[in-house]
Design a protein around this motif. Structure first.
Motif, PDB file in Angstrom:
ATOM      1  N   LEU A 216       0.554  -1.314   0.184  1.00 51.29           N
ATOM      2  CA  LEU A 216      -0.266  -0.181  -0.280  1.00 51.29           C
ATOM      3  C   LEU A 216       0.575   1.025  -0.279  1.00 51.29           C
ATOM      4  N   THR A 217       0.865   1.807  -0.684  1.00 51.92           N
ATOM      5  CA  THR A 217       1.383   2.879  -0.892  1.00 51.92           C
ATOM      6  C   THR A 217       0.384   4.709  -1.261  1.00 51.92           C
ATOM      7  N   THR A 218      -0.563   4.343  -0.453  1.00 53.42           N
ATOM      8  CA  THR A 218      -1.385   5.615  -1.072  1.00 53.42           C
ATOM      9  C   THR A 218      -1.664   6.447  -0.193  1.00 53.42           C
ATOM     10  N   THR A 219      -2.237   7.079   0.312  1.00 55.45           N
ATOM     11  CA  THR A 219      -1.767   8.892   0.763  1.00 55.45           C
ATOM     12  C   THR A 219      -3.328   8.619   1.712  1.00 55.45           C
ATOM     13  N   SER A 220      -3.900   7.447   1.672  1.00 52.82           N
ATOM     14  CA  SER A 220      -5.543   6.862   2.318  1.00 52.82           C
ATOM     15  C   SER A 220      -5.837   7.796   3.792  1.00 52.82           C
ATOM     16  N   THR A 221      -6.871   8.286   4.062  1.00 52.54           N
ATOM     17  CA  THR A 221      -6.365   8.638   5.699  1.00 52.54           C
ATOM     18  C   THR A 221      -8.250   7.998   5.945  1.00 52.54           C
ATOM     19  N   SER A 222      -8.427   6.879   5.163  1.00 48.55           N
ATOM     20  CA  SER A 222      -9.164   5.149   5.551  1.00 48.55           C
ATOM     21  C   SER A 222      -9.221   3.775   5.012  1.00 48.55           C
ATOM     22  N   PRO A 223      -8.968   2.928   5.846  1.00 50.17           N
ATOM     23  CA  PRO A 223      -8.724   1.240   4.927  1.00 50.17           C
ATOM     24  C   PRO A 223      -9.438   1.531   4.061  1.00 50.17           C
ATOM     25  N   VAL A 224      -8.308   1.087   2.926  1.00 49.38           N
ATOM     26  CA  VAL A 224      -8.583   0.660   0.992  1.00 49.38           C
ATOM     27  C   VAL A 224      -8.984  -0.842   1.356  1.00 49.38           C
ATOM     28  N   PHE A 225      -9.607  -1.588   2.225  1.00 50.36           N
ATOM     29  CA  PHE A 225      -9.753  -2.723   1.795  1.00 50.36           C
ATOM     30  C   PHE A 225     -10.111  -3.068   2.980  1.00 50.36           C
ATOM     31  N   ALA A 257      -3.024 -10.322  12.633  1.00 54.68           N
ATOM     32  CA  ALA A 257      -1.792 -10.703  11.187  1.00 54.68           C
ATOM     33  C   ALA A 257      -0.400 -10.746  12.678  1.00 54.68           C
ATOM     34  N   ASP A 258       0.113 -11.338  11.969  1.00 56.81           N
ATOM     35  CA  ASP A 258       1.904 -11.386  13.025  1.00 56.81           C
ATOM     36  C   ASP A 258       2.236  -9.773  12.123  1.00 56.81           C
ATOM     37  N   VAL A 259       2.558  -8.503  13.628  1.00 54.12           N
ATOM     38  CA  VAL A 259       2.651  -7.424  13.412  1.00 54.12           C
ATOM     39  C   VAL A 259       3.899  -7.406  13.472  1.00 54.12           C
ATOM     40  N   VAL A 260       4.976  -6.569  12.017  1.00 53.85           N
ATOM     41  CA  VAL A 260       6.313  -5.627  12.120  1.00 53.85           C
ATOM     42  C   VAL A 260       6.161  -3.836  12.544  1.00 53.85           C
ATOM     43  N   VAL A 261       6.087  -3.295  12.424  1.00 56.34           N
ATOM     44  CA  VAL A 261       6.799  -2.264  12.357  1.00 56.34           C
ATOM     45  C   VAL A 261       8.427  -1.808  12.459  1.00 56.34           C
ATOM     46  N   GLU A 262       8.744  -0.814  11.750  1.00 55.26           N
ATOM     47  CA  GLU A 262       9.573  -0.026  11.115  1.00 55.26           C
ATOM     48  C   GLU A 262      10.774   0.605  12.767  1.00 55.26           C
ATOM     49  N   GLY A 263       9.789   0.921  13.418  1.00 57.38           N
ATOM     50  CA  GLY A 263      10.079   1.221  14.875  1.00 57.38           C
ATOM     51  C   GLY A 263       9.510   1.171  15.993  1.00 57.38           C
ATOM     52  N   ARG A 264       9.286   0.995  16.712  1.00 56.10           N
ATOM     53  CA  ARG A 264       8.157   0.689  18.153  1.00 56.10           C
ATOM     54  C   ARG A 264       7.581   2.400  18.709  1.00 56.10           C
ATOM     55  N   GLY A 265       8.793   2.673  18.840  1.00 52.77           N
ATOM     56  CA  GLY A 265       9.044   4.249  19.209  1.00 52.77           C
ATOM     57  C   GLY A 265       8.254   4.939  17.929  1.00 52.77           C
ATOM     58  N   SER A 266       9.060   5.118  16.685  1.00 55.45           N
ATOM     59  CA  SER A 266       8.183   5.790  15.652  1.00 55.45           C
ATOM     60  C   SER A 266       6.261   5.509  15.307  1.00 55.45           C
ATOM     61  N   ALA A 267       6.416   3.998  14.710  1.00 60.23           N
ATOM     62  CA  ALA A 267       4.590   3.523  14.766  1.00 60.23           C
ATOM     63  C   ALA A 267       3.955   3.911  16.288  1.00 60.23           C
ATOM     64  N   ARG A 268       4.291   4.527  17.396  1.00 59.60           N
ATOM     65  CA  ARG A 268       3.616   4.502  18.374  1.00 59.60           C
ATOM     66  C   ARG A 268       2.483   5.791  18.349  1.00 59.60           C
ATOM     67  N   ARG A 269       3.896   6.994  17.787  1.00 57.35           N
ATOM     68  CA  ARG A 269       3.732   8.533  17.676  1.00 57.35           C
ATOM     69  C   ARG A 269       2.871   8.569  16.093  1.00 57.35           C
ATOM     70  N   GLU A 270       3.426   8.079  15.482  1.00 54.44           N
ATOM     71  CA  GLU A 270       2.922   8.083  14.458  1.00 54.44           C
ATOM     72  C   GLU A 270       2.405   7.638  13.473  1.00 54.44           C
ATOM     73  N   ASN A 271       1.811   6.018  13.686  1.00 57.26           N
ATOM     74  CA  ASN A 271       1.333   5.007  12.618  1.00 57.26           C
ATOM     75  C   ASN A 271      -0.386   5.060  12.660  1.00 57.26           C
ATOM     76  N   GLY A 272      -0.842   5.428  12.179  1.00 54.97           N
ATOM     77  CA  GLY A 272      -1.943   5.124  12.556  1.00 54.97           C
ATOM     78  C   GLY A 272      -3.130   3.845  12.355  1.00 54.97           C
ATOM     79  N   ASN A 273      -1.887   3.037  11.378  1.00 56.35           N
ATOM     80  CA  ASN A 273      -2.889   1.421  10.483  1.00 56.35           C
ATOM     81  C   ASN A 273      -2.942   0.895  12.756  1.00 56.35           C
ATOM     82  N   LEU A 274      -1.886   1.397  13.489  1.00 61.75           N
ATOM     83  CA  LEU A 274      -2.018   0.540  14.282  1.00 61.75           C
ATOM     84  C   LEU A 274      -3.101   1.632  15.491  1.00 61.75           C
TER      85      LEU A 274
END
Length: 332
Positions: A216-225, A257-274
């Motif tokens: 997924l490479t979109t700029t969506s603000t809501s789930p795409v599927f 799913a089995d989940v992997v992130v780039e970094g836990r700190g960055s995901a907690r601050r910025e990742n809306g998917n989680l």
């Protein structure tokens, strides 16, 4: 007689154009450099927060990072309305410094660096998730890859995927059919992707269910599927959005799913998917694996569960890639 003083000669600053960055930084080179850095001890958790500031019709983004040899700052602008005007959404420069003296040593065109870095990070994750596939769910060189989005990052993710999956077939889904058609035509005209099978599926839900890998490479603000449609052992990688109020996948996928992130700190601050599946308690008690865990093999995939990787872009990745560009010219 007055004392004689001298001023040290200024160190020259080398400039790398977009063409030079692309020439020196292939996707294979970038993926390998990222793997080496993570294996050698670079921790994504030591990366500092990205710095955002308002800009006319968009944002400024500063991404500083440091290492023992090189340090750097990527200075970008993000203009969300630009793609509708036929212009790049992300533009900027990368400034590379000597960590020893903090003298600037190079300036690089930043958009091209980002266009290579982002898919290289994604495909580093996909590579290792594929290698850790449960018994009976292994991928060959010819998986079915579904890409959401029809911009620069969609094109570059397809090119990067060919490093490990040279016989893959690709399907592309985008909001605007004319942009998808233009993207497919562009890929067909490029020497590096000419002859690669890229089509726009008529049945979007069927394409999601049948895909071995979804990017997924979109700029969506809501789930795409609908995440319940994803195949039991498929790999999903979402890298198009940042911010806790923006997401590309739904909770149904994250929870199964089995989940992997780039970094836990960055995901907690910025990742809306989680953001709605990982509350503070979950981040503290059972945080997901990060990219270093994955590359080091400290991750186990579960049979009959999709693997989900999600990233927002981190400063250390740009430094690794910029360092590889500079080293390729100065120490070929």
């Amino acid at each position: 007689m007055p004392a004689v003083t001298s001023t040290p000669a200024a160190q020259s600053v080398e400039f790398f154009s977009a063409d030079e960055v692309r020439e020196l930084l292939s996707f294979e080179t970038a993926i390998n450099a990222l793997e080496v850095a993570l294996r050698d001890g670079l921790s994504p958790e030591s990366d500092g927060p990205r710095l955002f500031a308002d800009a006319p019709n968009g944002e400024f983004l500063l991404m500083p990072a440091q290492s023992g040899t090189f340090s750097g700052v990527k200075a970008l602008t993000i203009a969300p309305e630009n793609p509708e005007r036929g212009l790049e959404k992300i533009q900027g420069l990368y400034l590379l410094y000597s960590s020893d003296t903090l003298a600037p040593i190079a300036v690089m065109e930043g958009s091209c660096l980002t266009a290579i870095r982002t898919p290289s990070v994604t495909l580093t994750a996909v590579r290792h998730l594929a290698r850790l596939a449960p018994a009976g769910a292994e991928l060959g060189t010819d998986p079915r890859i579904l890409v959401f989005g029809a911009g620069t990052q969609a094109i570059e993710h397809i090119r990067a995927a060919l490093v490990d999956f040279p016989d893959a077939t690709f399907e592309v889904i985008g909001r605007r059919p004319e942009r998808v058609a233009a993207m497919i035509a562009e890929l067909g005209a490029r020497a590096a992707t000419a002859g690669v099978s890229v089509v726009a599926p008529a049945d979007h839900d069927g394409a999601v269910s049948a895909a071995d890998i979804i990017i997924l490479t979109t700029t969506s603000t809501s789930p795409v599927f609908d995440g319940s449609l994803v195949g039991a052992n498929a790999i999903v990688a979402a890298t198009g959005t940042h911010g806790l109020d923006a997401r590309e996948v739904d909770d149904a996928l994250v929870r199964r799913a089995d989940v992997v992130v780039e970094g836990r700190g960055s995901a907690r601050r910025e990742n809306g998917n989680l953001a709605t599946t990982y509350d503070d308690a979950a981040w503290e008690s059972a945080p997901p694996a990060n990219l270093q865990d994955l590359v080091l093999g400290n991750f186990t995939r579960t049979s009959d569960r999709p693997a989900f990787y999600t990233g927002v872009g981190m400063s250390w990745e740009d430094l690794v890639c910029a360092s590889a560009v500079y080293t390729a010219r100065t120490h070929p």
